[in-house]
Design an enzyme around this catalytic site. Sequence first.
Site, short mmCIF file in Angstrom:
data_model
loop_
_atom_site.label_atom_id
_atom_site.label_comp_id
_atom_site.label_asym_id
_atom_site.label_seq_id
_atom_site.Cartn_x
_atom_site.Cartn_y
_atom_site.Cartn_z
N SER A 161 19.21 3.90 17.64
CA SER A 161 18.47 3.81 16.37
C SER A 161 18.51 2.36 15.88
O SER A 161 19.41 1.60 16.26
CB SER A 161 19.15 4.70 15.31
OG SER A 161 18.62 4.44 14.03
N TYR A 174 26.76 7.38 10.38
CA TYR A 174 25.62 7.38 11.32
C TYR A 174 25.45 5.99 11.95
O TYR A 174 25.29 5.87 13.18
CB TYR A 174 24.35 7.79 10.57
CG TYR A 174 23.11 7.91 11.41
CD1 TYR A 174 22.89 9.03 12.20
CD2 TYR A 174 22.14 6.91 11.42
CE1 TYR A 174 21.73 9.16 12.98
CE2 TYR A 174 20.98 7.02 12.19
CZ TYR A 174 20.79 8.15 12.96
OH TYR A 174 19.65 8.27 13.73
P1 NAP Z 1 15.77 16.23 14.88
O1 NAP Z 1 14.32 16.45 14.71
O2 NAP Z 1 16.71 16.58 13.78
O3 NAP Z 1 16.22 17.02 16.22
C1 NAP Z 1 17.57 16.97 16.60
C2 NAP Z 1 17.73 17.56 17.98
O4 NAP Z 1 19.12 17.43 18.36
C3 NAP Z 1 17.40 19.05 18.03
O5 NAP Z 1 16.88 19.34 19.30
C4 NAP Z 1 18.78 19.70 17.86
O6 NAP Z 1 18.85 21.00 18.44
C5 NAP Z 1 19.66 18.73 18.62
N1 NAP Z 1 21.05 18.78 18.16
C6 NAP Z 1 21.51 18.68 16.89
N2 NAP Z 1 22.85 18.82 16.85
C7 NAP Z 1 23.25 19.01 18.13
C8 NAP Z 1 24.49 19.25 18.75
N3 NAP Z 1 25.64 19.33 18.04
N4 NAP Z 1 24.53 19.44 20.09
C9 NAP Z 1 23.40 19.38 20.81
N5 NAP Z 1 22.18 19.17 20.30
C10 NAP Z 1 22.11 18.99 18.97
O7 NAP Z 1 16.10 14.71 15.23
P2 NAP Z 1 15.16 13.54 15.78
O8 NAP Z 1 14.60 12.81 14.62
O9 NAP Z 1 14.25 14.05 16.84
O10 NAP Z 1 16.26 12.58 16.43
C11 NAP Z 1 16.54 12.55 17.82
C12 NAP Z 1 17.42 11.34 18.10
O11 NAP Z 1 16.74 10.17 17.68
C13 NAP Z 1 18.74 11.35 17.34
O12 NAP Z 1 19.76 10.81 18.15
C14 NAP Z 1 18.47 10.44 16.17
O13 NAP Z 1 19.65 9.85 15.68
C15 NAP Z 1 17.55 9.43 16.80
N6 NAP Z 1 16.71 8.69 15.88
C16 NAP Z 1 15.82 9.33 15.07
C17 NAP Z 1 15.03 8.58 14.22
C18 NAP Z 1 14.00 9.20 13.30
O14 NAP Z 1 13.42 8.46 12.47
N7 NAP Z 1 13.71 10.48 13.38
C19 NAP Z 1 15.15 7.20 14.19
C20 NAP Z 1 16.06 6.58 15.03
C21 NAP Z 1 16.82 7.33 15.87
P3 NAP Z 1 18.45 22.33 17.58
O15 NAP Z 1 16.95 22.33 17.46
O16 NAP Z 1 18.94 23.46 18.41
O17 NAP Z 1 19.13 22.21 16.25
#
Ligand code: NAP
Length: 270
Positions: A161, A174
């Site tokens: 991130s 985080y």
């Molecule tokens: P999201 O929409 O909240 O989805 C999270 C995913 O991770 C879901 O598939 C969830 O599974 C899974 N997950 C959550 N807790 C878990 C656990 N304990 N064990 C295994 N799987 C788990 O998040 P996202 O925005 O797509 O983010 C994905 C990645 O990108 C993360 O690492 C986040 O930090 C990073 N990121 C996101 C952003 C952003 O702006 N969105 C920016 C920078 C980085 P379930 O569906 O089963 O709950």
Amino acid sequence: MNPTALITGASRGIGRGIALELAGLGWDLVLAYARNEAAAAATAADCRAAARAGGREIRAVTVQADLARAEDRATLVTRARAEFPRLDLLVNNAGVAPAVRADLLEAGEESFDRVLAVNLKGPFFLTQQVARWMLETPAALPAAGGATGGAPPRAIVFVSSISAYTASVNRGDYCISKAGLAMVVKLFAARLAEAGIGVFEVRPGIIATDMTAPVRARYDRLIGEGLTPLRRWGTPADVGRAVAAIALGLLPFSTGEVINVDGGFHLHRL
Ligand code: NAP
């Protein structure tokens, strides 16, 4: 034989976007999720459909695993090994935001432990197990007819991130987890280079997913005011395309590299 990828957090958001991109390229997929079985099944069905639309047949298998738990990580790898003879790409994407955004002077240990366990410890130890598996199998994917060559090199991706280097004092846990992940990338890149396994950090900016839904209005305003040179939200497909470039072997002389997918957020401007 199709190349195979294991993607964590594949049920929703960025992981789903990565899965759909790889499906379109004809990759078999292990789609890991934590709790949301229905969303994972929907992603798997959509991946099969995306492949079919491009005239390809793929397998997409869903596996439940809480990455914070050692037993679940072991189960995930065991299931993947039972389904597929080799793995060409691991995408450590799953991650959580703190349940509550607490000021640095108030933030508690429970949130710290949870965020660090899912975002840092989980990917580190999952990668350790997957790397051992990769090292047991030949570097090149056998092509049709049994010959080798022409296949993309194996790779491991960590989705970190902009928080790896940006201080947000209301979610320090985080930021610490993502900064730690940046070092995990360097470590595995150095360790696995001799085996021809490229290790990459994909660093998303502000991406429209469930994770950012609670702060949508605030980020709408900031983006509108020019926080990112490219004035729009990123999409899961934007991140998926960056991972696809790695999967296709388009960065053959790079490892330990950071790929910013952030609309230029990282640029210092004056
Ligand atoms: P999201 O929409 O909240 O989805 C999270 C995913 O991770 C879901 O598939 C969830 O599974 C899974 N997950 C959550 N807790 C878990 C656990 N304990 N064990 C295994 N799987 C788990 O998040 P996202 O925005 O797509 O983010 C994905 C990645 O990108 C993360 O690492 C986040 O930090 C990073 N990121 C996101 C952003 C952003 O702006 N969105 C920016 C920078 C980085 P379930 O569906 O089963 O709950």
